[in-house]
Design a protein around this motif. Structure first.
Motif, PDB file in Angstrom:
ATOM      1  N   ALA A 132       0.620  -1.201   0.201  1.00  0.00           N
ATOM      2  CA  ALA A 132      -0.154   0.263   0.288  1.00  0.00           C
ATOM      3  C   ALA A 132       1.303   1.154   0.155  1.00  0.00           C
ATOM      4  O   ALA A 132       0.474   2.157   0.160  1.00  0.00           O
ATOM      5  N   ARG A 133       2.029   1.054  -0.707  1.00  0.00           N
ATOM      6  CA  ARG A 133       3.194   2.278  -0.321  1.00  0.00           C
ATOM      7  C   ARG A 133       3.286   2.620  -1.634  1.00  0.00           C
ATOM      8  O   ARG A 133       3.842   1.935  -2.510  1.00  0.00           O
ATOM      9  N   LEU A 134       3.096   3.653  -1.883  1.00  0.00           N
ATOM     10  CA  LEU A 134       3.567   4.380  -3.518  1.00  0.00           C
ATOM     11  C   LEU A 134       5.088   4.642  -3.134  1.00  0.00           C
ATOM     12  O   LEU A 134       5.938   4.879  -2.710  1.00  0.00           O
ATOM     13  N   ASN A 174     -12.527  -1.832  -2.104  1.00  0.00           N
ATOM     14  CA  ASN A 174     -13.213  -0.942  -1.844  1.00  0.00           C
ATOM     15  C   ASN A 174     -14.307  -0.947  -1.106  1.00  0.00           C
ATOM     16  O   ASN A 174     -14.724  -0.673  -0.125  1.00  0.00           O
ATOM     17  N   ASP A 175     -15.298  -2.881  -1.183  1.00  0.00           N
ATOM     18  CA  ASP A 175     -15.955  -3.272  -0.444  1.00  0.00           C
ATOM     19  C   ASP A 175     -16.218  -3.031   0.810  1.00  0.00           C
ATOM     20  O   ASP A 175     -16.574  -3.057   1.662  1.00  0.00           O
ATOM     21  N   CYS A 221      -0.551  -0.123 -10.426  1.00  0.00           N
ATOM     22  CA  CYS A 221      -2.274  -0.289 -10.032  1.00  0.00           C
ATOM     23  C   CYS A 221      -3.144  -0.703  -8.830  1.00  0.00           C
ATOM     24  O   CYS A 221      -3.468   0.108  -8.580  1.00  0.00           O
ATOM     25  N   CYS A 222      -2.362  -1.441  -9.007  1.00  0.00           N
ATOM     26  CA  CYS A 222      -2.532  -2.938  -7.637  1.00  0.00           C
ATOM     27  C   CYS A 222      -2.765  -1.678  -6.457  1.00  0.00           C
ATOM     28  O   CYS A 222      -3.078  -2.023  -5.296  1.00  0.00           O
ATOM     29  N   LYS A 223      -0.839  -1.758  -5.988  1.00  0.00           N
ATOM     30  CA  LYS A 223      -0.419  -0.743  -5.052  1.00  0.00           C
ATOM     31  C   LYS A 223      -1.811   0.529  -4.710  1.00  0.00           C
ATOM     32  O   LYS A 223      -1.678   1.037  -3.888  1.00  0.00           O
ATOM     33  N   PHE A 233      -7.616   2.441   0.056  1.00  0.00           N
ATOM     34  CA  PHE A 233      -8.460   1.485   0.830  1.00  0.00           C
ATOM     35  C   PHE A 233      -7.621   0.909   1.597  1.00  0.00           C
ATOM     36  O   PHE A 233      -8.423   0.054   2.536  1.00  0.00           O
ATOM     37  N   ASN A 234      -6.392   1.649   2.417  1.00  0.00           N
ATOM     38  CA  ASN A 234      -5.784   0.464   3.389  1.00  0.00           C
ATOM     39  C   ASN A 234      -6.414   1.246   4.864  1.00  0.00           C
ATOM     40  O   ASN A 234      -6.286   2.234   5.133  1.00  0.00           O
TER      41      ASN A 234
END
Length: 848
Positions: free
Chosen positions: A400-402, A652-653, A722-724, A730-731
């Motif tokens: 989750a890090r860019l 997202n859900d 894209c996944c990251k 949504f983290n």
């Protein structure tokens, strides 16, 4: 280059080697240093302005850091003491000694004052080394002027040392570093009487060192004159002629990998591709060679674990096949685990390296899961003051890090150049290399920022041109979309793709809001049909604005691809977008009609409506002309693309189920709860999280392992990027829908300059005026201080001055061996003095 040239020298250990006499069976006037180069190094490596030694790492600090690095300050203080003692012993370097003594006097109170723990104690290693070297300094006739508050703190350290010496044995298993590892700083009676055999027995059978510590081995040699010690020291000086490190020998692969890791983590990997590949290939050729760590010192084992975990992560990132067993071997060794658990702060770089290695986990790798849980628990128990990087690692998983923000984090982290855990402070990469890397990385980062800001302005103008910013409903996410795309991609891709990718993301946001909130079913059906036939002349209002902007995006993407690759993919792009609009329409119909589809149907549609593939596929073809065109057809996507579609939908859900339940909409979490009425909402959340975790591991395996996917490597990187982005959105919360959640990250990525500068120099305490109390600290009691008598002495200042001017004859021989353990209790003398200005040096740094 010799790998040891990348290792930072230790002023403390170099000073101890410089104190070794060539032949101790001669008179005082004939004594010479055995290692003259070490003494020369001390003369040439003092901080010219402040007078200290020991800025071993040349580390960077954040300008807004709340506190200075206490560990490094303590290391500097003990190093300066050792260097001053070495100069005093050989009666050379008056100006160096004078400035060093002044630094000790004005900085000791500040340094030790901020290191006291909540229970009133000080760090164990600092207590042993500081009291030992201070005692030795005054045994040799060096006296320092300290304030009464400082003297009180020093006395407390001596009492604490006494407790340590009573509690611990010379060689025991209660600490990762036994007392004997600090031999050079131990009280006389501990190692002179009947302990020479213990010292000799503790020497390493292979290299002859005492716990791989140059300073402790130097002391062992001065006591025993052991041939193994001498061979170790001679080999050390020959291998490291420009100052010795605080630990030797070191794992050479660890040195190389650490340098590569620093280069890549700070964003400079694109400039050193050939060199990095050379090191990776070297390490990979040797990765099957098993190292026997049985009966090896813990410092050796720790470096091996550090190297193995770092090699695992870097080899996986570079597409090499490597098993988790290459570093998870430590989980089966109870002694190693006990050492890690007892000394978490000392082994923090190793624990953190193992934890980072577990980021790259494939399906079924239960050893990695166990290692991750274990190191997570250790990191949570840490007591380290510097927690910025660790908190970031624990709160924000790697996935989750860019990339761009991660580079900034490493550039600003003062521990980014840590190589290993030393006896006192961390062993670091040499400042002559790491400082240049950090400087270049900071300049490169700010250059990229400037480029990105210019592109964001162009993107903002495009949004206004097509009326998307003034559409009047939904979310305006121009900056968010550009920030997410540009910070997730490698720079070479970002500069080519980010504007187009951001345009697609902006349009997806606007269109999704139109289908969710604003449009009637008739409007939505009309827009969807227009997209499917790619004819929007009959559209009106919002539908017409959306279609025109979409047509511009698709035309620009197709034209760019035609220009650079000579292929026309406009039909594929239109079909992908048509599929996406159909999925939005289907969800709108379910919502407006109150229809609840089966879970399988919902997922099949939802993985399209999240539109991750819509952006990823167009970018993939733009960057890689060999992308298989059949993988652009709806229903025929690569399995890796399918994984990319599923993961963001479920993420997202997880963060939107509460809002959608209130709005009467469906969601995978809510569907699972409906299908299992005996469960609680937490159970459904856990079920979805388990699916995400499984799919995430599969995606990583397809991205990092050759042969599992037909897609070219650049396309795999785009899928992962894209996944990251969605993992970041949504983290733990829905950051994308918040107007403020990502503002700080955007500022750091695009606007704020990098907050790094060379190590801040320790601020001197203000000189006290005439009449303020000073304490002269003469020779302290060797093990248990009994400093009780305070006496006013008008000659105190004169005595101090004489000590610093060296107006008496200095006894060169190491006086430790001549001391009497039964001398009388010592005194602290309080005095008054006028501050004397420090003489500015006018000689060269190497003046003797």
């Amino acid at each position: 280059l010799d790998p040891y040239s990348f290792v930072s020298p230790s002023a403390y250990d170099t000073a101890w080697l410089s104190m070794i006499e060539e032949d101790n069976n001669v008179g005082d006037d004939e004594l010479k240093p055995m290692f003259q180069d070490c003494l020369d190094w001390i003369m040439c490596n003092q901080n010219a302005r402040e007078g200290f030694w020991g800025n071993s790492g040349g580390y960077t600090q954040m300008a807004d850091a709340e506190a200075e690095d206490g560990e490094e300050d303590m290391y500097i203080l003990t190093s300066t003491l050792a260097c001053v003692v070495a100069l005093h012993k050989w009666n050379i370097g008056y100006f160096h000694l004078h400035k060093g003594a002044r630094f000790i006097e004005r900085s000791t109170e500040m340094i030790i004052g901020k290191q006291i723990h909540e229970n009133g104690s000080y760090p164990r290693w600092f207590v042993i080394k500081f009291t030992g070297i201070l005692e030795l300094a005054q045994q040799l006739g060096l006296h320092f002027v300290f304030s009464s508050r400082c003297v009180k703190m020093i006395k407390e350290m001596f009492y604490q040392r006494q407790e340590i010496l009573k509690r611990e044995k010379l060689v025991g298993d209660c600490n990762h570093k036994p007392l004997l590892a600090y031999l050079e700083a131990l009280a006389l009676k501990l190692y002179v009487e009947n302990h020479e055999d213990t010292i000799v027995k503790s020497l390493d059978n292979i290299d002859g060192s005492l716990f791989q510590s140059p300073s402790a081995t130097a002391s062992a040699f001065m006591i025993t004159r052991n041939a193994k010690c001498l061979a170790y020291l001679q080999n050390l000086v020959q291998r490291c002629p420009n100052g010795v490190p605080q630990k030797y020998p070191l794992n050479e692969d660890l040195i190389k990998l650490s340098m590569v890791n620093l280069i890549e983590s700070t964003g400079l990997g694109e400039f050193f591709g050939r060199e990095i590949e050379h090191v990776i290939q070297q390490v990979y050729r040797r990765h099957d060679e098993e190292e026997d760590v049985k009966n090896k010192p813990m410092s050796y084992v720790a470096d091996q674990l550090h190297k193995d975990s770092l090699a695992f992560r870097m080899l996986r990132m570079h597409g090499r096949h490597i098993s988790p067993r290459r570093f998870c071997w430590f989980m089966k060794d109870q002694e190693i685990r006990c050492n890690l658990e007892r000394n978490i702060d000392s082994f923090l770089p190793i624990i953190l390296s193992v934890y980072r290695a577990t980021d790259l986990m494939f399906p079924g790798e239960y050893e990695l899961e166990e290692a991750r849980e274990y190191t997570w628990s250790l990191l949570e128990k840490r007591r380290s003051i510097d927690e910025r990087m660790i908190m970031h690692e624990l709160s924000t998983p790697w996935i989750a890090r860019l990339r761009h923000l991660d580079h900034r984090m490493w550039i600003e982290d003062k521990n980014s150049n840590v190589l290993s855990s030393g006896k006192a402070s961390f062993l670091r990469l040499h400042s002559s290399y790491s400082n240049k890397v950090i400087y270049l990385a900071a300049r490169n980062f700010e250059f990229q920022q400037a480029k990105y800001r210019g592109e964001l302005e162009e993107l903002t103008m495009w949004v206004k041109k097509w009326g998307l910013s003034d559409i009047g409903f939904g979310r305006e996410k121009t900056t968010y979309c550009y920030f997410a795309t540009v910070t997730s991609l490698p720079y070479e891709y970002a500069i080519k793709l980010s504007k187009l990718a951001a345009k697609s993301a902006i349009l997806i946001t606007v269109a999704d809001d139109f289908f969710d909130e604003e449009g009637s079913l008739n409007d939505l059906e009309a827009l969807t049909k227009a997209v499917l036939r790619w004819e929007g002349e009959e559209l009106k209002g919002y539908g017409k604005i959306i279609f025109k902007a979409l047509d511009d995006i698709v035309s620009e993407t197709a034209d760019t691809c035609r220009k650079h690759h000579g292929t026309d993919i406009i039909v594929y792009l239109r079909n992908i977008w048509g599929e996406t609009f159909e999925s939005w329409l289907r969800e709108a119909e379910w919502s407006k009609k109150g229809h609840t589809p089966p879970m399988e149907e919902y997922i099949r549609n939802g993985m399209i409506s999240i539109a991750a593939h819509t952006v990823a596929l167009s970018m993939s073809y733009l960057i890689e002309p060999s992308f298989p065109q059949d993988k652009l057809k709806p229903g025929n996507y690569d399995y890796m693309t399918t994984l990319l579609m599923i993961i963001p939908r479920l993420l997202n859900d997880l963060q939107s189920y509460q809002k959608e339940r209130e709005q009467g909409k469906i969601n995978s979490v809510l569907l699972h709860l409906k299908n299992h009425p005996d469960l609680e909402i937490e159970d459904s959340i856990a079920h979805i999280e388990k699916i995400i975790d499984s799919k995430r591991k599969e995606l990583l395996e397809h991205v990092l392992v050759d042969g599992l996917s037909d897609l070219p490597k650049p396309c795999k990187e785009i899928h992962l990027s894209c996944c990251k982005v969605f993992e970041m959105f949504f983290n733990k919360k829905n950051r994308y829908d918040s107007d403020t959640e990502m503002l700080q990250d955007i500022k750091k990525a695009l606007y704020d300059p990098v907050n790094v500068y060379e190590q801040s120099e320790i601020e001197p305490l203000p000189l006290m005026s005439h009449g303020d109390d000073f304490m002269i600290l003469p020779l302290l009691l060797n093990s248990m201080p009994n400093i009780l008598e305070y006496k006013k002495d008008e000659y105190g200042a004169m005595k101090t001055s004489m000590c610093l001017r060296r107006s008496y004859r200095v006894q060169k021989r190491f006086m430790v061996s001549q001391l009497d353990d039964h001398r009388k209790p010592l005194k602290i003398v309080a005095s008054q003095r006028n501050p004397a200005p420090m003489i500015q040096p006018i000689f060269s740094p190497c003046f003797y």
